[in-house]
Design a protein around this motif. Structure first.
Motif, PDB file in Angstrom:
ATOM      1  N   LYS A 118     -39.008  11.476   5.188  1.00 56.07           N
ATOM      2  CA  LYS A 118     -39.958  10.761   6.118  1.00 56.07           C
ATOM      3  C   LYS A 118     -41.311  11.320   6.672  1.00 56.07           C
ATOM      4  CE  LYS A 118     -40.216   7.757  10.262  1.00 56.07           C
ATOM      5  NZ  LYS A 118     -41.509   8.246  10.359  1.00 56.07           N
ATOM      6  N   ASP A 122     -44.964  10.192   4.917  1.00 50.91           N
ATOM      7  CA  ASP A 122     -45.938  10.018   5.760  1.00 50.91           C
ATOM      8  C   ASP A 122     -47.401  10.806   5.320  1.00 50.91           C
ATOM      9  OD1 ASP A 122     -44.520   8.089   7.327  1.00 50.91           O
ATOM     10  OD2 ASP A 122     -44.117   9.673   8.873  1.00 50.91           O
ATOM     11  N   THR A 123     -47.114  12.074   5.135  1.00 51.65           N
ATOM     12  CA  THR A 123     -48.052  12.719   4.553  1.00 51.65           C
ATOM     13  C   THR A 123     -48.667  12.435   3.644  1.00 51.65           C
ATOM     14  OG1 THR A 123     -46.785  14.891   5.682  1.00 51.65           O
ATOM     15  CG2 THR A 123     -48.850  15.335   4.108  1.00 51.65           C
ATOM     16  N   LEU A 125     -48.591   9.352   2.084  1.00 54.20           N
ATOM     17  CA  LEU A 125     -49.275   7.814   2.336  1.00 54.20           C
ATOM     18  C   LEU A 125     -50.611   8.408   3.234  1.00 54.20           C
ATOM     19  CD1 LEU A 125     -46.455   5.516   3.494  1.00 54.20           C
ATOM     20  CD2 LEU A 125     -47.733   5.524   1.656  1.00 54.20           C
ATOM     21  N   ARG A 126     -50.768   9.003   4.235  1.00 52.14           N
ATOM     22  CA  ARG A 126     -51.849   9.324   4.829  1.00 52.14           C
ATOM     23  C   ARG A 126     -53.154  10.152   4.301  1.00 52.14           C
ATOM     24  NH1 ARG A 126     -50.600  12.892   8.608  1.00 52.14           N
ATOM     25  NH2 ARG A 126     -48.506  12.163   8.892  1.00 52.14           N
ATOM     26  N   SER A 127     -52.568  11.310   3.655  1.00 51.20           N
ATOM     27  CA  SER A 127     -53.693  11.891   3.147  1.00 51.20           C
ATOM     28  C   SER A 127     -53.571  12.262   1.451  1.00 51.20           C
ATOM     29  CB  SER A 127     -53.733  13.181   3.768  1.00 51.20           C
ATOM     30  OG  SER A 127     -52.467  13.723   4.368  1.00 51.20           O
ATOM     31  N   ARG A 128     -52.842  11.521   0.908  1.00 51.43           N
ATOM     32  CA  ARG A 128     -52.570  12.023  -0.556  1.00 51.43           C
ATOM     33  C   ARG A 128     -54.032  12.381  -1.341  1.00 51.43           C
ATOM     34  NH1 ARG A 128     -51.909   6.982  -0.394  1.00 51.43           N
ATOM     35  NH2 ARG A 128     -52.584   5.324  -2.030  1.00 51.43           N
ATOM     36  N   ARG A 129     -55.169  11.631  -0.836  1.00 46.67           N
ATOM     37  CA  ARG A 129     -56.485  11.721  -1.464  1.00 46.67           C
ATOM     38  C   ARG A 129     -56.932  12.827  -1.534  1.00 46.67           C
ATOM     39  NH1 ARG A 129     -56.787   6.503  -0.335  1.00 46.67           N
ATOM     40  NH2 ARG A 129     -56.414   4.987  -2.045  1.00 46.67           N
ATOM     41  N   GLN A 130     -56.890  13.756  -0.303  1.00 48.09           N
ATOM     42  CA  GLN A 130     -57.289  14.856  -0.022  1.00 48.09           C
ATOM     43  C   GLN A 130     -56.497  16.174  -0.522  1.00 48.09           C
ATOM     44  OE1 GLN A 130     -57.567  12.451   2.205  1.00 48.09           O
ATOM     45  NE2 GLN A 130     -57.676  13.113   4.033  1.00 48.09           N
ATOM     46  N   GLN A 136     -49.041  17.617  -4.173  1.00 46.43           N
ATOM     47  CA  GLN A 136     -48.475  15.981  -4.173  1.00 46.43           C
ATOM     48  C   GLN A 136     -47.413  16.019  -5.052  1.00 46.43           C
ATOM     49  OE1 GLN A 136     -50.934  12.955  -5.361  1.00 46.43           O
ATOM     50  NE2 GLN A 136     -52.724  13.662  -4.719  1.00 46.43           N
TER      51      GLN A 136
END
Ligand code: ADP
Length: 341
Positions: A118, A122-123, A125-130, A136
């Motif tokens: 989880k 969560d990580t 989903l929240r900040s994959r672009r950064q 990843q």
């Protein structure tokens, strides 16, 4: 006191045998401890004299019992046996405790990988672009590993539940041990890379009589443990031989040069969820179900398992399994060509 009597007294349940008319003939020590009624007092009296509720009892029912004003309940099971009745009495708080220990350990073991899955999802989903791509991918690998761990845990729990409900079925056949070991080592190849494997199978080993999947699981668990609980670059040896002192059984040992097991814990390691509290054990992933399953599978195949271990010198787990019969039972042809069973 006879050997048989000692064994019956050592059972963890109250055990009572009554003759056809309900007169108590046998009352074991556990029953005396649970009820406060000695065998001498109980024998020769009607069992209903002590526990009235037993009169209209359906099997596997719980009955209340008052001992010096303190109420407890027993799960009672009764079976007709040789003209009389055999009764077993299990105190319910004991059943509840075993059950709730199991449920709480399982929940804890399930929660650990779930929390990690989880967290990483969560990580992502929240900040994959950064996040850089390699990061990843690292997170996705961790998620996959934890999901694999959950799958293994659930499979182990399913086997444990089959063992406990007596629903473990085997399909034994003639097996060449060398082939089985090849498959086991192939499946473990990622883990064996950091150890020296020493394979020592005597020539002319007879075929073993076992269920293929079960035998693979037994050997996988033992080799996996040997690798897990020994330092890199040490030797893990697999040996198989016929011991003239143990006719009809093939001996198979898995030997490691690892952390070993203190003598006081040797008996306990075969219990469910029992793990040694050492830094290396804590570091290694495990549920403490492996050896319980291994021992149950070995016994279900008509074999035995033994362990010898010296702390910080290593452990040897030896399994004794029945060899395949020389002549397989099958239909016998009569002179006229009819088959008889
Ligand atoms: P686990 O999932 O913890 O490996 P097992 O039931 O397979 O569970 O083993 C129970 C415990 O016995 C382990 O946690 C470990 O402490 C100990 N153990 C098992 N195999 C070995 C070994 N080869 N060397 C040292 N300790 C071992």
């Amino acid at each position: 006191m006879s050997f048989e009597q000692n064994i019956l007294d050592a059972l963890p349940w109250g055990l009572v045998y009554t003759a056809q008319d309900g007169i108590v003939v046998f009352w074991n020590k556990t029953m005396a401890d649970l009820t406060g009624i000695s065998a001498r007092q109980a024998k020769g009296k009607l069992i209903y004299h002590w526990i009235a509720e037993l009169k209209d009892l359906a099997s596997n029912t719980s009955v209340p019992f008052s001992r010096e004003g303190y109420w407890q309940s027993f799960m009672v099971n009764c079976q007709d046996h040789e003209g009389g009745t055999l009764w077993t009495f299990t105190p319910e708080d004991h059943l509840d405790r075993v059950q709730s220990d199991f449920v709480s350990t399982v929940s804890h073991e399930l929660r650990t990988p779930l929390t990690s899955i989880k967290g990483f999802v969560d990580t992502l989903l929240r900040s994959r672009r950064q996040l850089p791509e390699d990061q990843q991918i690292r997170f996705l690998r961790i998620i996959k590993n934890q999901a694999d761990r959950l799958t293994r845990l659930v499979e182990d729990i399913l086997i444990v539940s089959k063992i406990q409900s007596g629903q473990l079925r085997n399909a034994p056949q003639r097996l060449d041990l060398a082939d089985v070991i090849d498959r086991v080592l192939e499946n473990l190849s990622q883990k064996t890379a950091h150890h020296q494997l020493d394979l020592n199978l005597n020539e002319d080993l007879p075929a073993v009589w076992a269920d293929q999947d079960r035998l693979e699981q037994i050997l996988t668990n033992l080799v996996d443990n040997a690798l897990k609980y020994s330092p890199k670059n040490t030797v893990v040896a697999l040996k198989a031989w016929m011991d003239p002192k143990i006719p009809g059984k093939l001996s198979i040992s898995v030997v490691d040069q690892g952390i070993g097991i203190p003598e006081a814990f040797l008996e306990q390691i075969f219990n469910r969820f029992n793990r040694l509290d050492t830094p290396l054990t804590r570091e290694r992933e495990g549920t403490g179900l492996g050896l319980y399953i291994t021992k149950s599978l070995v016994e279900s195949l008509g074999g035995q398992i033994a362990v010898e271990s010296r702390e910080s010198l290593g452990s040897t787990f030896t399994v004794y399994l029945p060899t395949a019969p020389d002549i397989l039972p099958g239909p016998i042809q009569s002179e006229r060509g009819e088959a008889h069973a």
